[in-house]
Design a protein around this motif. Sequence first.
Motif, PDB file in Angstrom:
ATOM      1  N   GLN A   1       0.593  -1.193  -0.035  1.00 51.44           N
ATOM      2  CA  GLN A   1      -0.030   0.089  -0.154  1.00 51.44           C
ATOM      3  C   GLN A   1       1.090   1.126  -0.005  1.00 51.44           C
ATOM      4  OE1 GLN A   1      -2.265  -1.080   3.531  1.00 51.44           O
ATOM      5  NE2 GLN A   1      -3.847  -2.351   2.277  1.00 51.44           N
ATOM      6  N   GLN A   2       2.156   1.263   0.440  1.00 50.47           N
ATOM      7  CA  GLN A   2       3.050   2.316   0.617  1.00 50.47           C
ATOM      8  C   GLN A   2       3.804   2.166  -0.697  1.00 50.47           C
ATOM      9  OE1 GLN A   2       5.033   3.154   4.409  1.00 50.47           O
ATOM     10  NE2 GLN A   2       3.078   2.207   5.665  1.00 50.47           N
ATOM     11  N   ARG A   3       3.620   1.373  -1.780  1.00 54.59           N
ATOM     12  CA  ARG A   3       4.378   1.489  -2.656  1.00 54.59           C
ATOM     13  C   ARG A   3       5.713   1.211  -2.612  1.00 54.59           C
ATOM     14  NH1 ARG A   3       0.710   2.902  -6.864  1.00 54.59           N
ATOM     15  NH2 ARG A   3      -1.024   4.118  -6.094  1.00 54.59           N
ATOM     16  N   LEU A   4       6.080   0.375  -1.801  1.00 55.17           N
ATOM     17  CA  LEU A   4       7.563   0.054  -1.440  1.00 55.17           C
ATOM     18  C   LEU A   4       8.142  -1.122  -2.126  1.00 55.17           C
ATOM     19  CD1 LEU A   4       7.796   0.855   2.281  1.00 55.17           C
ATOM     20  CD2 LEU A   4       8.759   2.144   0.556  1.00 55.17           C
ATOM     21  N   THR A   5       7.062  -2.030  -2.422  1.00 56.84           N
ATOM     22  CA  THR A   5       7.282  -3.138  -3.445  1.00 56.84           C
ATOM     23  C   THR A   5       5.951  -3.503  -4.007  1.00 56.84           C
ATOM     24  OG1 THR A   5       8.162  -5.617  -3.249  1.00 56.84           O
ATOM     25  CG2 THR A   5       6.734  -4.736  -1.538  1.00 56.84           C
ATOM     26  N   THR A   6       5.915  -4.747  -4.810  1.00 56.02           N
ATOM     27  CA  THR A   6       4.679  -5.201  -5.450  1.00 56.02           C
ATOM     28  C   THR A   6       4.328  -6.501  -4.831  1.00 56.02           C
ATOM     29  OG1 THR A   6       5.736  -6.205  -7.168  1.00 56.02           O
ATOM     30  CG2 THR A   6       5.613  -3.862  -7.326  1.00 56.02           C
ATOM     31  N   SER A   7       3.161  -6.784  -5.306  1.00 57.92           N
ATOM     32  CA  SER A   7       2.529  -8.179  -4.841  1.00 57.92           C
ATOM     33  C   SER A   7       3.398  -9.216  -5.547  1.00 57.92           C
ATOM     34  CB  SER A   7       0.912  -8.176  -4.983  1.00 57.92           C
ATOM     35  OG  SER A   7       0.718  -7.968  -6.297  1.00 57.92           O
ATOM     36  N   THR A   8       3.846  -9.115  -6.759  1.00 62.39           N
ATOM     37  CA  THR A   8       4.516  -9.919  -7.545  1.00 62.39           C
ATOM     38  C   THR A   8       5.922 -10.156  -6.935  1.00 62.39           C
ATOM     39  OG1 THR A   8       3.447  -9.231  -9.626  1.00 62.39           O
ATOM     40  CG2 THR A   8       5.508 -10.442  -9.814  1.00 62.39           C
ATOM     41  N   ARG A   9       6.481  -9.279  -6.511  1.00 55.51           N
ATOM     42  CA  ARG A   9       7.683  -9.419  -5.846  1.00 55.51           C
ATOM     43  C   ARG A   9       7.799 -10.156  -4.461  1.00 55.51           C
ATOM     44  NH1 ARG A   9      12.420  -7.373  -7.459  1.00 55.51           N
ATOM     45  NH2 ARG A   9      13.231  -7.163  -5.305  1.00 55.51           N
ATOM     46  N   LEU A  10       6.652  -9.747  -3.843  1.00 53.11           N
ATOM     47  CA  LEU A  10       6.378 -10.398  -2.393  1.00 53.11           C
ATOM     48  C   LEU A  10       5.992 -12.002  -2.554  1.00 53.11           C
ATOM     49  CD1 LEU A  10       4.634  -7.861  -0.315  1.00 53.11           C
ATOM     50  CD2 LEU A  10       6.813  -8.673   0.159  1.00 53.11           C
ATOM     51  N   VAL A  11       5.355 -12.178  -3.794  1.00 51.02           N
ATOM     52  CA  VAL A  11       5.016 -13.725  -4.029  1.00 51.02           C
ATOM     53  C   VAL A  11       6.252 -14.520  -4.474  1.00 51.02           C
ATOM     54  CG1 VAL A  11       3.628 -15.317  -5.618  1.00 51.02           C
ATOM     55  CG2 VAL A  11       2.682 -13.325  -4.575  1.00 51.02           C
ATOM     56  N   GLU A  12       7.178 -13.819  -5.234  1.00 44.81           N
ATOM     57  CA  GLU A  12       8.300 -14.392  -5.356  1.00 44.81           C
ATOM     58  C   GLU A  12       9.318 -14.665  -4.261  1.00 44.81           C
ATOM     59  OE1 GLU A  12       9.927 -11.407  -8.143  1.00 44.81           O
ATOM     60  OE2 GLU A  12       8.746 -12.278  -9.920  1.00 44.81           O
ATOM     61  N   TRP A  13       9.523 -13.801  -3.136  1.00 44.93           N
ATOM     62  CA  TRP A  13      10.151 -14.041  -2.198  1.00 44.93           C
ATOM     63  C   TRP A  13       9.643 -15.005  -1.322  1.00 44.93           C
ATOM     64  CZ3 TRP A  13      14.965 -13.316  -0.863  1.00 44.93           C
ATOM     65  CH2 TRP A  13      15.832 -12.244  -1.340  1.00 44.93           C
ATOM     66  N   ILE A  14       8.189 -15.340  -1.239  1.00 43.93           N
ATOM     67  CA  ILE A  14       7.570 -16.313  -0.428  1.00 43.93           C
ATOM     68  C   ILE A  14       8.225 -17.630  -1.023  1.00 43.93           C
ATOM     69  CG2 ILE A  14       5.417 -17.244   0.078  1.00 43.93           C
ATOM     70  CD1 ILE A  14       4.070 -14.585   0.213  1.00 43.93           C
ATOM     71  N   ASP A  15       8.186 -17.654  -2.277  1.00 46.27           N
ATOM     72  CA  ASP A  15       8.942 -19.005  -2.643  1.00 46.27           C
ATOM     73  C   ASP A  15      10.342 -19.265  -2.583  1.00 46.27           C
ATOM     74  OD1 ASP A  15       6.238 -19.596  -3.952  1.00 46.27           O
ATOM     75  OD2 ASP A  15       6.605 -18.793  -5.803  1.00 46.27           O
ATOM     76  N   VAL A  16      10.914 -18.088  -2.543  1.00 48.94           N
ATOM     77  CA  VAL A  16      12.497 -18.304  -2.304  1.00 48.94           C
ATOM     78  C   VAL A  16      12.648 -18.610  -0.867  1.00 48.94           C
ATOM     79  CG1 VAL A  16      14.642 -17.054  -2.178  1.00 48.94           C
ATOM     80  CG2 VAL A  16      13.096 -16.578  -4.139  1.00 48.94           C
ATOM     81  N   LEU A  17      11.807 -18.160  -0.142  1.00 48.38           N
ATOM     82  CA  LEU A  17      12.161 -18.261   1.493  1.00 48.38           C
ATOM     83  C   LEU A  17      11.588 -19.606   1.875  1.00 48.38           C
ATOM     84  CD1 LEU A  17      11.384 -14.707   2.726  1.00 48.38           C
ATOM     85  CD2 LEU A  17      13.732 -15.723   2.468  1.00 48.38           C
ATOM     86  N   ARG A  18      10.912 -20.414   1.131  1.00 47.29           N
ATOM     87  CA  ARG A  18      10.250 -21.576   1.591  1.00 47.29           C
ATOM     88  C   ARG A  18      11.481 -22.622   2.145  1.00 47.29           C
ATOM     89  NH1 ARG A  18       4.887 -22.053   0.257  1.00 47.29           N
ATOM     90  NH2 ARG A  18       4.143 -20.623  -1.423  1.00 47.29           N
ATOM     91  N   PRO A  19      11.099 -23.115   3.347  1.00 45.23           N
ATOM     92  CA  PRO A  19       9.838 -23.400   4.026  1.00 45.23           C
ATOM     93  C   PRO A  19       9.712 -22.146   4.801  1.00 45.23           C
ATOM     94  CG  PRO A  19      11.441 -24.681   5.238  1.00 45.23           C
ATOM     95  CD  PRO A  19      11.963 -24.252   3.867  1.00 45.23           C
ATOM     96  N   LEU A  20       8.542 -21.227   4.748  1.00 50.65           N
ATOM     97  CA  LEU A  20       8.189 -20.113   5.469  1.00 50.65           C
ATOM     98  C   LEU A  20       6.859 -20.120   6.250  1.00 50.65           C
ATOM     99  CD1 LEU A  20       8.807 -16.922   5.930  1.00 50.65           C
ATOM    100  CD2 LEU A  20       7.472 -16.435   3.728  1.00 50.65           C
TER     101      LEU A  20
END
Length: 308
Positions: free
Chosen positions: A159-178
């Motif tokens: 909401q504060q335009r610091l990142t995007t939903s796409t980037r967060l979803v990508e990082w959720i995959d990178v950090l698994r298991p999360l």
Amino acid sequence: MDPDLERLLTDQHGLVARRQLLAHGIDADRVRNQVVAGRWTLPTPRVVATVTGTLTTEQRQWMAVLHAGPRSMLGGLTAATRHGLTGWETPVVTVMVDDELAFEPVRGVRFFRSRRPFDLLLSPRVGPPTCRLEPAVLLHAGYVADARAAHGLVAATIQQRLTTSTRLVEWIDVLRPLRRSRPLSATVSHAGAGAHSAAERAVNRLCRAHGMPLPSRQVERTDSTGQRRFTDCEWRLPDGTTLVLEVDGGFHMEVRQWMEDVRRARRLVARDRVVVRCTAYELLHEPDELARDLMALGVPGRVPGAAA
């Protein structure tokens, strides 16, 4: 003083690790002499302050990572704040460290241990070593924050335009298991879709799941001050009254916005109109409880858990 050491002290805002001083030929005896003379102080057993007085926020952050050692970086809300996140500031400095490191605790510093690759998480930002925004937020949301704050935090970064939903979803995959990866992914998708459209879809799902009639949306109303308003959801109840549901789109509300929303809801109330509010978190993650409350107020439907 060695010019290289002077540059190091300038870069680190006057804070330096004992190991760094030793590399420049300054041993424990010279440190002790400076401390006794009142020119230096020891904020931690491993860190020397070549300045006196209360440490600034920047100096406290340097102190924390220098104390933890070269395989450490600012993380959590501390890192998120350095990346520009507002409304989530905390006096506690969070430092991410390698799982094998051992050192003394420091008052006002939280050490978060992780085995994830240091170089993958490290941001190229100038200043104290700092975790990249997305993993800092997601790791804090997964392992440190309570459930509501966790979802509020990831939504706020979008909401504060610091990142995007796409980037967060990508990082959720990178950090698994999360931990909490599935519900956090849902929140990311909700926040990235836009508050109104995502809330409408969530209300539709809630109504279908509990046999509730779909509400009227964006009904034009005139509030008690004469201002034109549009309500989020309205149900005409069997007793002739109207139930209005206003959805707070943010997972984490700033005080000024929260006050405005409270005032708006109060001014929409009338003799035959009841106004209630819910949060996006409730709509997305606690739909059964929300449905039960709406039905208790008169909306026809099937009580969660009841036999069909």
